[in-house]
Design an enzyme around this catalytic site. Structure first.
Site, PDB file in Angstrom:
ATOM      1  N   ASP A 157      32.314 -44.778  23.265  1.00 15.85           N
ATOM      2  CA  ASP A 157      32.152 -43.740  24.205  1.00 15.85           C
ATOM      3  C   ASP A 157      32.390 -44.505  25.806  1.00 15.85           C
ATOM      4  O   ASP A 157      31.802 -44.941  26.079  1.00 15.85           O
ATOM      5  CB  ASP A 157      30.644 -43.580  24.563  1.00 15.85           C
ATOM      6  CG  ASP A 157      29.924 -42.746  22.913  1.00 15.85           C
ATOM      7  OD1 ASP A 157      30.294 -42.772  21.728  1.00 15.85           O
ATOM      8  OD2 ASP A 157      28.761 -42.272  23.172  1.00 15.85           O
ATOM      9  N   LYS A 166      31.724 -35.239  25.450  1.00 17.67           N
ATOM     10  CA  LYS A 166      30.420 -35.327  25.653  1.00 17.67           C
ATOM     11  C   LYS A 166      29.658 -35.118  26.937  1.00 17.67           C
ATOM     12  O   LYS A 166      30.922 -35.658  27.536  1.00 17.67           O
ATOM     13  CB  LYS A 166      30.457 -37.079  25.174  1.00 17.67           C
ATOM     14  CG  LYS A 166      28.747 -37.896  25.960  1.00 17.67           C
ATOM     15  CD  LYS A 166      28.752 -38.862  25.110  1.00 17.67           C
ATOM     16  CE  LYS A 166      27.422 -39.555  25.824  1.00 17.67           C
ATOM     17  NZ  LYS A 166      27.309 -40.971  25.120  1.00 17.67           N
ATOM     18  N   LYS A 216      29.059 -33.542  22.028  1.00 20.00           N
ATOM     19  CA  LYS A 216      28.360 -34.922  22.112  1.00 20.00           C
ATOM     20  C   LYS A 216      27.423 -34.253  23.290  1.00 20.00           C
ATOM     21  O   LYS A 216      27.878 -33.907  24.231  1.00 20.00           O
ATOM     22  CB  LYS A 216      28.438 -36.197  22.202  1.00 20.00           C
ATOM     23  CG  LYS A 216      27.479 -37.038  22.405  1.00 20.00           C
ATOM     24  CD  LYS A 216      28.024 -38.574  21.881  1.00 20.00           C
ATOM     25  CE  LYS A 216      26.067 -38.776  22.148  1.00 20.00           C
ATOM     26  NZ  LYS A 216      26.612 -40.490  22.016  1.00 20.00           N
TER      27      LYS A 216
END
Length: 259
Positions: free
Chosen positions: A97, A161, A197
């Site tokens: 991430d 995300k 996400k």
């Protein structure tokens, strides 16, 4: 949210602990907690020093080990981020991430953003999952969020995300709509696949149900699965387990995590 939807949401969860006081014991507890009586979470997301602890504890559970790079400010150079990513991959991370250089993006420096994401993608190799954190709470409007998501997808993101969980505003429905629109359009216009996400402020069953409903409405009821949809959270798991009828099973667990 009914039992089946709550169980579905658990399978989409990146159970997260990104706290300054994390220890190996706390990460072991997190990994055990990820293996719930209602099914396993998709991943655990932890700081890089705990990658080995996580994958050893998770064993053959099938739960992925995710870590963060360029975190939380997104201000490192492409080479620094590539090196950080390579070290995480060597330690055993399954998913990365990365915080997009959102300040550079907001300043109009899209080349730096593209360079950092592309360098991270290369360091991940072709098979590891790359999630690009936009930090949507810092953007002026939905159009900027959409444009950032399209840039991330074009440079190799497997997921876009919302947030690090380290700024005042995390996931919002408005950000989710903009990002999923970018995912939909990237598929239609460039034939690029990407997931979504939601992280930062996803704290209860109602929050989870809202983001699932947005995805189902925009992409179709069959789109969301662990390969295309995640939550980054910790405290939401307690509520989801209660919905599944396992309220007592999780009462001793701490809500470790900064999301």
């Amino acid at each position: 949210m009914n039992h089946d939807t709550a169980k579905r949401a658990i399978s989409f969860l990146d159970l997260t602990s990104l706290n300054d006081d994390d220890t190996a014991d706390k990460i072991e507890a997190l990994c055990h907690r990820a293996q719930t009586p209602a099914g396993h979470t998709a991943a655990v997301c932890i700081y890089a020093p705990f990658i080995e602890t996580a994958w050893k504890t998770l064993g053959k559970s099938g739960i992925k080990t995710a870590t963060v790079v360029n975190f939380p400010k997104g201000d490192k150079t492409a080479q620094q981020v590539a090196d950080e990513t390579a070290n995480a991959v060597a330690a055993g991370a399954d998913e990365i991430d990365v915080v997009m250089p959102y300040c550079a993006f907001l300043d109009g420096d899209h080349d730096t953003v593209a360079e950092v994401i592309a360098a991270t993608r290369q360091a991940c190799g072709p098979f590891l999952t790359l999630k690009v954190i936009l930090e949507t709470g810092e953007y002026p409007d939905a159009q900027a969020i959409y444009d950032a998501a399209r840039l991330a997808i074009s440079n190799g993101a497997n997921f876009v995300k919302t947030s690090t969980g380290k700024v005042a505003t995390g996931a919002t429905p408005e950000a989710a709509v903009a990002m999923i629109a970018a995912i939909r359009d990237a598929k239609a216009e460039q034939n690029l696949d990407c997931g979504f996400k939601a992280s930062g402020g996803v704290r209860n069953t109602e929050d989870a149900a809202l983001y699932l409903a947005i995805a189902d409405d925009m992409m179709g009821a069959d789109w969301a699965c662990p390969a295309t949809f995640r939550f980054g959270a910790s405290s939401v798991l307690t509520d989801l387990l209660k919905t599944c009828g396992f309220g007592k099973a999780d009462t001793s667990a701490n809500d470790a995590g900064s999301y």
